[in-house]
Write an enzyme that holds these catalytic residues in place. Structure first.
Site, PDB file in Angstrom:
ATOM      1  N   HIS A 181       0.880  -1.181   0.000  1.00  0.00           N
ATOM      2  CA  HIS A 181       0.000   0.000   0.000  1.00  0.00           C
ATOM      3  C   HIS A 181       0.908   1.219   0.000  1.00  0.00           C
ATOM      4  CE1 HIS A 181      -3.293  -2.676   1.820  1.00  0.00           C
ATOM      5  NE2 HIS A 181      -3.465  -2.551   0.512  1.00  0.00           N
ATOM      6  N   GLU A 184       1.591   3.936   2.760  1.00  0.00           N
ATOM      7  CA  GLU A 184       2.072   3.500   4.072  1.00  0.00           C
ATOM      8  C   GLU A 184       3.600   3.600   4.115  1.00  0.00           C
ATOM      9  OE1 GLU A 184       0.035  -0.308   4.427  1.00  0.00           O
ATOM     10  OE2 GLU A 184      -1.898   0.675   4.141  1.00  0.00           O
ATOM     11  N   ARG A 239      -3.332   4.433  -2.424  1.00  0.00           N
ATOM     12  CA  ARG A 239      -3.142   3.107  -1.814  1.00  0.00           C
ATOM     13  C   ARG A 239      -2.885   1.999  -2.831  1.00  0.00           C
ATOM     14  NH1 ARG A 239      -5.647  -0.291   2.524  1.00  0.00           N
ATOM     15  NH2 ARG A 239      -6.566  -2.147   1.616  1.00  0.00           N
ATOM     16  N   HIS A 309       2.548  -3.325   6.890  1.00  0.00           N
ATOM     17  CA  HIS A 309       1.497  -2.338   6.613  1.00  0.00           C
ATOM     18  C   HIS A 309       1.482  -1.296   7.722  1.00  0.00           C
ATOM     19  CE1 HIS A 309      -0.685  -4.318   3.250  1.00  0.00           C
ATOM     20  NE2 HIS A 309       0.031  -5.351   3.684  1.00  0.00           N
ATOM     21  N   GLU A 384       0.834  -4.281  11.240  1.00  0.00           N
ATOM     22  CA  GLU A 384       0.360  -2.906  11.046  1.00  0.00           C
ATOM     23  C   GLU A 384       1.191  -2.035  11.985  1.00  0.00           C
ATOM     24  OE1 GLU A 384      -2.038  -1.787   8.981  1.00  0.00           O
ATOM     25  OE2 GLU A 384      -3.073  -3.620   8.383  1.00  0.00           O
TER      26      GLU A 384
END
Ligand code: 0X9
Ligand code: ZN
Length: 418
Positions: A181, A184, A239, A309, A384
């Site tokens: 993505h 990020e 994204r 992520h 994440e």
């Protein structure tokens, strides 16, 4: 004085190059909390059938979803939420300010950098700069080589950095994909910092030396190069990939929905305008095919596979597409517990962890399910990274090092324990 002049020049260059960038001035990020299954359903349907930009996708009842909106739609969106009794608060008041501050921080750090590497690994960099850094590293460090897994839709190389003290030994592999993505940014920066840590510590730091003697380390710092380039040139918030979708004016596929593991199911969209558009068939995209081929090339040797992520501070295991637990879940849970323990022990950063579909939300066609289900890699995780919403994707560069250090501590602890 000299530093001021250099900073000014960089600021000017950035100002000129950012002339064509989307101005997010006045944009807000709202945090909405669905309290009932109906409210959750409403948010999910809204995400899946529109181009509305969810920063955190609707996950579960009582879990927040973050939504970026422009100033003009504020009244409509809040009315829409109010009609369904969905409460919300404002998380980010003016995204434009945050974007501007980010560019200033990057420029200032650039001006101050006087190291001898091709880039300052404590700052954010363009695709070209990252490639120059990797090329330089491969040319100067005998344990580094580069492999191109293919090219992106717009023709950029999808590069894997390989750190190995003996390629012919076919050691167990630790595999990382970063920046699937594109917005990020902290994910690619973290991978680059870890690459730097390993390559500069080999031969002098005993812990690193042992880790390289035992394993091969493979990183794809920018797995979605077109999206990434676009976040620098035009839209900081992009994204997906940049593919032109037939029959639609909307661009891009979510690479993390295009894998063959529950492809097409819940938590992915068939609408090209959605940020979770899965594409027409699994592996329709060059970017996901490249990752598939890169990981398949090491079949049987990959010990851990990690998809980086951001944001929301979570450590997640398979499955993502079903709430069923894999038979190895107790072992996965143990590994995550150790990783998060060591991560949090570093600076106190709180992480939640567990099976993806339960801890975050059902997402189909994602990397880590493919790595687990089709490549047989038990220790396959999505992380994440920071933060929990203060800056979201615009994590300031001064958080690159602490984020990378705590993540690396978590990974090392996990790797030593499995
Ligand atoms: O939705 C995603 O693709 C990931 N979150 S993000 O905010 N970075 O977009 C989470 C993917 C969950 N991972 C797995 N299901 N393995
Ligand atoms: Zn992501």
């Amino acid at each position: 004085m000299k530093i001021c002049v250099i900073a000014l020049i960089f600021a000017l260059i950035l100002a000129i190059s950012s002339a064509s960038r989307i101005n997010y001035s006045g944009n807000l990020v709202l945090r909405a909390i669905p309290e009932t299954p109906e409210q959750l359903e409403f948010l999910r349907d809204w995400e899946s059938a529109s181009s509305i930009d969810f920063w955190i996708l609707p996950a579960a009842v009582k879990q927040f979803a973050d939504i970026r909106i422009n100033a003009e739609s504020y009244a409509n969106v809040t009315q829409l939420l109010a009609e369904r009794n969905i409460s919300h608060k404002i998380l980010i008041v003016d995204l434009g300010q945050l974007n501007k501050k980010e560019q200033q921080n990057i420029a200032l750090r650039r001006a101050l950098y006087n190291g001898n590497k091709a880039i300052d690994v404590e700052n954010y960099h363009t695709y070209e700069e990252v490639m120059a850094y990797l090329t330089d590293l491969a040319n100067t460090n005998p344990i580094v080589s580069l492999k191109t897994g293919g090219t992106s839709e717009e023709g950029r190389d999808i590069v894997q950095a390989i750190i190995s003290s003996d390629l012919s030994a076919n050691k167990p592999v630790h595999f990382f994909d970063c920046n699937i993505h594109s917005r990020e940014w902290i994910t690619g920066a973290t991978c680059i910092w870890i690459i730097d840590q390993i390559t500069s510590g080999y031969g002098s730091d005993p812990e690193i030396t042992a880790l390289v003697d035992q394993y091969d380390w493979k990183f794809i710092p920018i797995a979605n190069p077109d999206g990434y380039a676009y976040t620098w040139s035009t839209d900081r918030n992009w994204r997906k990939t940049r593919i032109v979708n037939n029959g639609s004016a909307c661009i891009g596929v979510d690479v993390n929905r295009n894998f063959l593991a529950g492809f097409g199911g819940t938590g992915s969209s068939g609408d090209p305008c959605s940020n979770t558009f899965r594409g027409n068939v699994a592996f329709s995209e060059k970017e996901s095919s490249a990752l598939r081929d890169l990981i398949a090339a090491d079949r049987g040797r990959v010990k851990t596979a990690v998809s980086m992520h951001s944001y929301s501070q979570m450590f997640l295991s398979a499955y993502g597409y079903t709430t069923d637990l894999p038979p190895e879940y107790p072992e996965m849970f143990r590994a995550m517990e150790i990783a998060v323990g060591a991560l949090t022990a570093t600076y106190g950063t709180k992480y939640t962890y567990g099976n993806t579909a339960v801890t975050i939300y059902i997402a189909s066609g994602v990397t880590t399910d493919h790595y687990y289900e089709n490549e047989g890699i038990v220790h396959s995780y999505t992380i994440e990274l920071r933060d929990s919403g203060t800056y979201g994707f615009q994590l300031p560069p001064d958080q690159i090092v602490p984020t990378a250090i705590e993540t690396w501590n978590g990974l090392k602890a996990m790797i030593n324990a499995i």
